[in-house]
Design a protein around this motif. Structure first.
Motif, PDB file in Angstrom:
ATOM      1  N   ASP A   1      -1.954   5.323  -4.519  1.00  0.00           N
ATOM      2  CA  ASP A   1      -2.700   6.578  -4.575  1.00  0.00           C
ATOM      3  C   ASP A   1      -1.706   7.716  -4.601  1.00  0.00           C
ATOM      4  OD1 ASP A   1      -4.352   8.781  -4.329  1.00  0.00           O
ATOM      5  OD2 ASP A   1      -5.489   7.987  -2.635  1.00  0.00           O
TER       6      ASP A   1
ATOM      7  N   ASP B   1       0.433   5.395  -0.358  1.00  0.00           N
ATOM      8  CA  ASP B   1      -0.421   6.578  -0.467  1.00  0.00           C
ATOM      9  C   ASP B   1       0.461   7.815  -0.371  1.00  0.00           C
ATOM     10  OD1 ASP B   1      -2.214   8.677  -0.251  1.00  0.00           O
ATOM     11  OD2 ASP B   1      -3.542   7.636   1.127  1.00  0.00           O
TER      12      ASP B   1
ATOM     13  N   ASN C   1      -4.867   5.300  -8.347  1.00  0.00           N
ATOM     14  CA  ASN C   1      -5.460   6.632  -8.384  1.00  0.00           C
ATOM     15  C   ASN C   1      -4.364   7.651  -8.674  1.00  0.00           C
ATOM     16  OD1 ASN C   1      -6.853   9.015  -8.078  1.00  0.00           O
ATOM     17  ND2 ASN C   1      -7.750   8.500  -6.112  1.00  0.00           N
TER      18      ASN C   1
ATOM     19  N   TYR D   1       0.853  -1.189   0.000  1.00  0.00           N
ATOM     20  CA  TYR D   1       0.000   0.000   0.000  1.00  0.00           C
ATOM     21  C   TYR D   1       0.889   1.239   0.000  1.00  0.00           C
ATOM     22  CZ  TYR D   1      -3.763   3.166   1.436  1.00  0.00           C
ATOM     23  OH  TYR D   1      -4.687   4.184   1.495  1.00  0.00           O
TER      24      TYR D   1
ATOM     25  N   THR E   1      -2.291  -1.251  -3.785  1.00  0.00           N
ATOM     26  CA  THR E   1      -2.931   0.067  -3.852  1.00  0.00           C
ATOM     27  C   THR E   1      -1.873   1.141  -4.045  1.00  0.00           C
ATOM     28  OG1 THR E   1      -4.730  -0.636  -2.382  1.00  0.00           O
ATOM     29  CG2 THR E   1      -4.382   1.728  -2.623  1.00  0.00           C
TER      30      THR E   1
ATOM     31  N   SER F   1      -0.686  10.943  -1.519  1.00  0.00           N
ATOM     32  CA  SER F   1      -1.668  11.896  -2.032  1.00  0.00           C
ATOM     33  C   SER F   1      -1.662  13.175  -1.185  1.00  0.00           C
ATOM     34  CB  SER F   1      -3.067  11.274  -2.025  1.00  0.00           C
ATOM     35  OG  SER F   1      -3.432  10.862  -0.719  1.00  0.00           O
TER      36      SER F   1
END
Length: 113
Positions: A43, A17, A67, A15, A41, A19
């Motif tokens: 992001d 992230d 994303n 994972y 994932t 962002s």
């Protein structure tokens, strides 16, 4: 600031992230992130990232959620996609050009585009 290329060394990472980081405005996505073979994932939304997305990123077979929305990414998407586990992909609010690759139709688990 830039995204550290050393993140590509984290082979067990599932994972990531990155962002909403104001200091990444005008940063680029390092191709080394394509080495994150366990990643599920990713992001990187709402950063103002620039440039093209390295084709290596579209070869992550374990990736389920991607994303990259709300950046300033450009160029076209690769014609072949190795994202065989992908369920969700958000590329909105960028400056991509060209057609969507036909390979999107072969992503059997894709639920959100």
């Amino acid at each position: 600031g830039q995204i550290p290329t050393e993140l590509g060394l984290l082979q067990s990472l599932t994972y990531l992230d990155i962002s909403y980081h104001e200091h990444l405005t005008e940063a680029t996505i390092p191709s080394e992130l394509g080495n994150l073979l366990s990643l599920k994932t990713l992001d990187m939304s709402h950063n103002g990232l620039r440039g093209t997305v390295a084709s290596e990123l579209f070869g992550l077979a374990s990736l389920e959620e991607l994303n990259l929305s709300w950046n300033v990414l450009s160029g076209s998407l690769p014609l072949s996609l190795g994202l065989i586990s992908l369920r969700e992909m958000n590329l909105s609010y960028n400056r991509f050009t060209g057609m969507l690759p036909g390979a999107l139709g072969s992503l059997e688990f894709l639920e959100v585009l």
